[in-house]
Motif scaffolding. Structure first.
Motif, short mmCIF file in Angstrom:
data_model
loop_
_atom_site.label_atom_id
_atom_site.label_comp_id
_atom_site.label_asym_id
_atom_site.label_seq_id
_atom_site.Cartn_x
_atom_site.Cartn_y
_atom_site.Cartn_z
N ASP A 297 0.86 -1.19 0.00
CA ASP A 297 0.00 0.00 0.00
C ASP A 297 0.89 1.23 0.00
OD1 ASP A 297 -2.51 -1.21 0.01
OD2 ASP A 297 -2.43 -1.55 2.16
N LEU A 298 0.71 2.08 -0.99
CA LEU A 298 1.60 3.23 -1.16
C LEU A 298 1.05 4.46 -0.45
CD1 LEU A 298 2.63 2.68 -4.89
CD2 LEU A 298 3.84 2.01 -2.81
N GLU A 299 0.95 4.36 0.85
CA GLU A 299 0.55 5.47 1.69
C GLU A 299 1.71 5.87 2.58
OE1 GLU A 299 -2.90 4.63 3.94
OE2 GLU A 299 -4.24 4.54 2.21
N CYS A 300 1.85 7.15 2.80
CA CYS A 300 2.90 7.64 3.68
C CYS A 300 2.72 7.04 5.07
CB CYS A 300 2.87 9.16 3.74
SG CYS A 300 4.05 9.88 4.91
N LYS A 301 3.80 6.53 5.64
CA LYS A 301 3.74 5.93 6.97
C LYS A 301 3.50 6.97 8.06
CE LYS A 301 6.95 2.32 5.50
NZ LYS A 301 8.30 1.74 5.66
N TYR A 302 3.75 8.24 7.73
CA TYR A 302 3.63 9.30 8.73
C TYR A 302 2.26 9.98 8.69
CZ TYR A 302 5.20 13.14 11.72
OH TYR A 302 5.35 14.02 12.75
N CYS A 303 1.83 10.42 7.47
CA CYS A 303 0.58 11.19 7.38
C CYS A 303 -0.53 10.48 6.62
CB CYS A 303 0.85 12.55 6.74
SG CYS A 303 1.19 12.49 4.96
N GLY A 304 -0.21 9.40 5.90
CA GLY A 304 -1.24 8.65 5.17
C GLY A 304 -1.53 9.13 3.77
N ALA A 305 -0.83 10.16 3.30
CA ALA A 305 -1.04 10.64 1.93
C ALA A 305 -0.50 9.62 0.93
CB ALA A 305 -0.35 11.98 1.73
N ILE A 306 -1.05 9.63 -0.29
CA ILE A 306 -0.58 8.72 -1.33
C ILE A 306 0.82 9.15 -1.79
CG2 ILE A 306 -1.02 7.80 -3.63
CD1 ILE A 306 -2.98 6.84 -1.49
N LEU A 307 1.75 8.22 -1.85
CA LEU A 307 3.11 8.53 -2.28
C LEU A 307 3.14 8.86 -3.77
CD1 LEU A 307 5.06 5.78 -0.29
CD2 LEU A 307 4.81 8.21 0.27
N PRO A 308 4.06 9.72 -4.21
CA PRO A 308 4.04 10.20 -5.60
C PRO A 308 4.37 9.13 -6.64
CG PRO A 308 5.97 11.03 -4.43
CD PRO A 308 5.09 10.40 -3.40
N TYR A 309 5.11 8.09 -6.26
CA TYR A 309 5.43 7.02 -7.21
C TYR A 309 5.85 5.79 -6.42
CZ TYR A 309 10.29 8.33 -6.22
OH TYR A 309 11.47 8.61 -5.58
N PHE A 310 5.94 4.66 -7.12
CA PHE A 310 6.39 3.42 -6.47
C PHE A 310 7.91 3.34 -6.62
CE2 PHE A 310 6.73 -1.42 -6.72
CZ PHE A 310 6.82 -1.54 -5.33
N PRO A 311 8.65 3.45 -5.53
CA PRO A 311 10.11 3.49 -5.63
C PRO A 311 10.71 2.11 -5.88
CG PRO A 311 9.44 3.52 -3.35
CD PRO A 311 8.17 3.56 -4.15
N LYS A 312 11.97 2.10 -6.25
CA LYS A 312 12.70 0.85 -6.40
C LYS A 312 13.00 0.27 -5.02
CE LYS A 312 14.91 2.31 -10.72
NZ LYS A 312 16.20 2.60 -11.40
N LYS A 313 13.37 -0.99 -4.99
CA LYS A 313 13.67 -1.66 -3.73
C LYS A 313 14.83 -0.97 -3.02
CE LYS A 313 14.32 -6.21 -1.67
NZ LYS A 313 14.45 -7.67 -1.92
#
Length: 329
Positions: A297-313
């Motif tokens: 789930d690509l939500e910020c662990k701090y505020c819950g906003a959707i992250l801008p992209y799916f990063p590399k490992k």
């Protein structure tokens, strides 16, 4: 006897010892302090609220100490059904231990040393449904030690939760109505953003095809499609509530996103739970991943906003809303 007053020679009294009379013992006056017997009964309260928030539900717990003395050894015990998972908490600085299962329920114990007089503490816990067709309850119990060293217990009323399975009726609308529908007053919008944790970006055309199959299989009506931008617009109405729902599926910035719009927030969460679960199952069956834990789930662990992209490992990504830097996988 003459009218003249005799003068006293100061030299004659210089070395005399003067004896004072016995001094009456003085009664010591008490210090002027006000002593108050502080009664904390009915002045320490717990308020709880459970409501939809984005693609989750949030349990807000507020502990109020309206008395004139602190309370100590505060323990907050939350029990919730196994068809929920705890996604995040607020404030993020508070320590939330791992949940454990007991008597068919998941439980969390939160502790802090003290709550000062005339103060409050609020904790928000975000829960994500993992399945539909279930019923359960969330309960919050607080124990604390009052100023007389007695243990007191506060028990909130249990919140009954029903996550029914949904039935969808397809509904045709003109594509020109999509924007108008989204701007109707009272409309709510929720997003589920997923990242598939495999080396390489994966095939975006495959992902959009899977979303299309899921929407059609659940009787949503195709309204519009942009193959180049990989965006799908589908529409339908939930049978029991009769609430209309606009569902968008898209592949953007290596993210698989589901966006739902409706006046009924509970229905939004049910839709997103259903579609995201089915997408994960497709990816697992096709052996893109070996475990559902590899779909994030690509939500910020701090505020819950959707992250801008799916990063590399192993890549650090910064939340565009709160600037919190984090690793997804």
């Amino acid at each position: 006897m003459t009218g003249k007053k005799e003068k006293t020679n100061p030299d004659l009294i210089q070395n005399l010892v003067i004896f004072k009379g016995k001094v009456t013992a003085k009664i010591k006056k008490p210090d002027k302090f006000t002593f108050e017997s502080i009664d904390q009964e009915d002045k320490v309260k717990i308020l709880s609220d459970f409501k939809p928030y984005g693609s989750h539900y949030v349990l807000s717990i507020q502990l109020l100490n309206e008395s004139l003395a602190p309370i100590s050894e505060v323990k907050i015990k939350i029990s919730f059904p196994t068809f929920f998972t705890l996604t995040r908490s607020y404030p993020p600085t508070i320590y939330i231990p791992e949940s454990f299962e007991e008597a068919g329920l998941l439980k969390i114990n939160i502790e802090f040393d003290e709550l000062n007089e005339r103060s409050s503490k609020q904790i928000n816990l975000h829960f994500t449904p993992v399945s539909l067709g279930n019923e359960g309850e969330i309960r919050t119990i607080v124990t604390y030690v009052n100023n007389k060293d007695f243990v007191r217990v506060l028990d909130s009323n249990p919140v009954v939760i029903m996550l029914d399975k949904i039935t969808i009726n397809p509904k045709i609308i003109p594509s020109s109505y999509i924007r108008e529908f989204s701007q109707i007053p009272g409309m709510k919008r929720a997003i589920k953003s997923l990242g598939v944790g495999i080396l390489g970006k994966g095939d975006p055309d495959l992902y959009i095809n899977i979303l299309e199959q899921i929407f059609l299989r659940n009787d949503l009506q195709l309204i519009a499609k942009d193959p180049d931008k990989r965006i799908l617009w589908y529409f339908g109405a939930e049978l029991e509530s009769r609430d209309d729902v606009l569902v968008i599926g898209q592949i953007v910035a290596d993210k698989v996103e589901l966006i739902a719009t409706s006046k009924n927030h509970h229905i939004l969460i049910s839709f997103l739970t259903l579609f995201s679960n089915e997408f994960k199952e497709h990816i697992l069956v096709r052996e893109f991943v070996s475990s559902l834990d590899q779909i994030y789930d690509l939500e910020c662990k701090y505020c819950g906003a959707i992250l801008p992209y799916f990063p590399k490992k192993g890549e650090e990504i910064v939340c565009s809303k709160c600037n919190y830097e984090q690793k997804v996988w």
